[in-house]
Design an enzyme around this catalytic site. Structure first.
Site, mmCIF file in Angstrom:
data_model
loop_
_atom_site.group_PDB
_atom_site.id
_atom_site.type_symbol
_atom_site.label_atom_id
_atom_site.label_comp_id
_atom_site.label_asym_id
_atom_site.label_seq_id
_atom_site.Cartn_x
_atom_site.Cartn_y
_atom_site.Cartn_z
ATOM 1 N N GLY A 120 22.658 25.560 48.541
ATOM 2 C CA GLY A 120 23.540 25.334 47.411
ATOM 3 C C GLY A 120 22.980 24.641 46.190
ATOM 4 N N GLU A 149 19.346 24.711 54.233
ATOM 5 C CA GLU A 149 19.069 26.141 54.039
ATOM 6 C C GLU A 149 19.073 26.525 52.568
ATOM 7 O OE1 GLU A 149 21.708 27.803 57.775
ATOM 8 O OE2 GLU A 149 22.595 27.696 55.790
ATOM 9 N N PRO A 150 18.170 25.999 51.768
ATOM 10 C CA PRO A 150 18.177 26.375 50.363
ATOM 11 C C PRO A 150 17.684 27.808 50.154
ATOM 12 C CG PRO A 150 16.293 24.958 50.846
ATOM 13 C CD PRO A 150 17.105 25.053 52.122
ATOM 14 N N GLY A 151 18.304 28.517 49.243
ATOM 15 C CA GLY A 151 17.864 29.866 48.892
ATOM 16 C C GLY A 151 17.494 29.900 47.422
ATOM 17 N N ARG A 205 24.262 39.857 38.455
ATOM 18 C CA ARG A 205 24.904 38.538 38.320
ATOM 19 C C ARG A 205 25.666 38.346 37.005
ATOM 20 N NH1 ARG A 205 22.930 34.114 38.475
ATOM 21 N NH2 ARG A 205 24.398 33.139 39.894
ATOM 22 N N CYS A 222 25.753 52.918 32.890
ATOM 23 C CA CYS A 222 26.908 53.522 32.237
ATOM 24 C C CYS A 222 28.173 52.731 32.505
ATOM 25 C CB CYS A 222 27.052 54.968 32.684
ATOM 26 S SG CYS A 222 25.682 55.923 32.071
ATOM 27 N N TYR A 229 18.923 36.307 44.152
ATOM 28 C CA TYR A 229 20.099 37.181 44.076
ATOM 29 C C TYR A 229 19.972 38.227 42.957
ATOM 30 C CZ TYR A 229 21.765 33.457 47.090
ATOM 31 O OH TYR A 229 21.875 32.531 48.102
#
Ligand code: LLP
Length: 444
Positions: A252, A294-296, A334, A365, A394
């Protein structure tokens, strides 16, 4: 001390003598020429720097495990780098488990997590020796116990819980509040434990798991999360006479996409977590647990940039100026999905002053395919190379083939060397899974 998640640019970013942006010693304009655009570029030094900053920040605590949240961006090369840095992997699908395994990750250090794991995925995790499984719901307790029994194994598990903590981030990426699809409500924990103790002989409950959201800028929510989990462990100890030894706090930590973003440093987060563990373990009379994080995004986000080439522009009479690039919502969903903000610079002339405000549009499109609204840029011309910072997390992992556009390549840069880590798709790849039923085949 600031840490790399607090900077918009990768740690090696600079302007070189040709007045081009350079990352990892590689000129971005040359990379665009060599590999084509769009192109994802990942800076190995930034990844390793952040990974080491995490380890240093938590080094005063003796029982700590770092797992990289694979969903942010996973390929075999990234697994190799983070495995070398001592990380395990938080995985949420058979595909992520397969990638970690085939790239040589230490599966004992890994965790399998997710709210609707299939029997086959659980079977795969058990067979490949995944160290911990975070069980999300009652159905999964039963399924996993069956899988474990048929493999003659006892599996260490965590219970995923919703700790009831709200943090100020986009609604779609909040997960720790009470009305969530993830995990057991705290009022359901006792029933789960009774089942484990009385019926599920092949499950060994070692701890609790929570994740409170993503792109978080507050540190106090981590203090609160630890407190909720330790209080729960104390309650469980009292009621069932078992002491859980692990807490997994999820990921997070936020990163800096635009100047206004002020994420805390990794040290500030670590200090909050460690302080809370010490204070609350004492307060609730439980042992100081093994902490898993658990960092991403904060591991991979800052290391990645995307290069695009500028194509057509359009000045709406008395309206906005649109400048289109050769990628967009399929390589980075995103902005259209979360209204996410990004910073872009012109890689071939980064010193030019911003003279106009433009809308940077994607090529897909849909009117909603806008990458940046109101970007302050120098006048952009066809052929300019734009560098979008902070696309490492992401971006590729949520990319698609919308409009049947090919997914771009990803390269890893380090010490002036660039290596492909994901090939660009080809039209042959694109149609390789298509099948035409015999009755529809065109007679030649
Ligand atoms: N652990 C668990 C259980 C998670 O659900 C997540 C992210 C993480 C760790 C890693 O969180 P991070 O450190 O990356 O914030 N697609 C969204 C983000 C979704 C995050 C989902 N879970 C986005 O692009 O912002």
């Amino acid at each position: 001390m600031t840490t790399a998640n607090q900077s918009i640019k990768p740690v090696t970013a600079k302007i070189n003598q040709d007045e081009h942006i350079e990352i990892g010693g590689c000129d971005l304009v040359s990379l665009a020429e060599k590999y084509g655009t769009p192109l994802y570029v990942f800076d190995e030094e930034t990844i390793r720097t952040i990974a080491r900053q995490y380890k240093t920040a938590f080094s005063s605590y003796p029982k700590i495990s770092m797992l990289y949240a694979s969903k942010a961006f996973m390929t075999k090369a990234i697994v190799r780098i983070l495995d070398e840095e001592g990380f395990g992997f938080d995985m949420v699908s058979g595909g992520e488990i397969y990638t970690a395994h085939t790239a040589g990750a230490d599966m004992k250090k890994c965790l399998f997590n997710g709210n609707n794991k299939s029997y086959d995925e659980l079977q795969m995790a058990v067979e490949l020796g995944v160290g911990l499984i975070s069980v999300d719901n009652f159905l999964e307790l039963a399924l996993l116990n069956n899988v474990a029994k048929s493999n003659n194994k006892t599996i260490d598990i965590l219970l995923r819980v919703t700790p009831g903590i709200e943090c100020h981030t986009h609604e779609y990426i909040q997960t720790g509040h009470l009305d969530s699809k993830f995990g057991f409500d705290l009022t359901q924990v006792d029933e789960a434990i009774e089942l484990i103790l009385e019926q599920y002989d092949n499950l060994n409950l070692v701890g609790l798991h929570a994740h409170i959201g993503s792109q978080i800028f507050e540190t106090s929510v981590y203090y609160d999360e630890v407190e909720v989990l330790l209080k729960e462990i104390s309650r469980i100890k009292e009621k069932f006479n078992i002491e859980l030894t692990h807490i997994n706090l999820g990921g997070g930590l936020g990163i800096k996409y635009v100047e206004e973003d002020c994420p805390p440093s990794i040290n500030e987060i670590a200090d909050k977590i460690i302080t809370s563990v010490k204070e609350n373990a004492a307060k609730y009379g439980v042992q100081e647990p093994e902490i898993h994080i658990e960092p991403g995004r904060s591991i991979i986000g800052t290391s990645g940039v995307t290069l695009y080439t500028v194509g057509s522009s359009k000045q709406v009479p008395k309206g906005k100026k649109y400048v289109a690039v050769d990628g967009g919502m399929a390589d980075n969903p995103r902005p259209s999905l979360y209204q996410a903000l990004y910073t872009a610079e012109v890689a071939n002339r980064p010193n030019d002053k911003a003279t106009e405000t433009v809308t940077i549009a994607g090529r897909f499109c849909e009117s909603g395919d806008i990458l940046i609204h109101n970007a302050k840029m120098p006048e952009l011309n066809e052929g300019d190379i734009l560098c979008f910072y902070n696309t490492g997390a992401y971006g590729y992992s949520m990319s698609s083939n919308y409009n049947r556009v090919l997914k771009p390549a990803a390269v890893l840069v380090n010490n002036s060397q660039s290596d492909i880590i994901i090939d660009k798709e080809s039209y042959e790849h694109l149609v390789s899974l298509d099948r035409i039923p015999d009755r529809l085949k065109k007679q030649l």
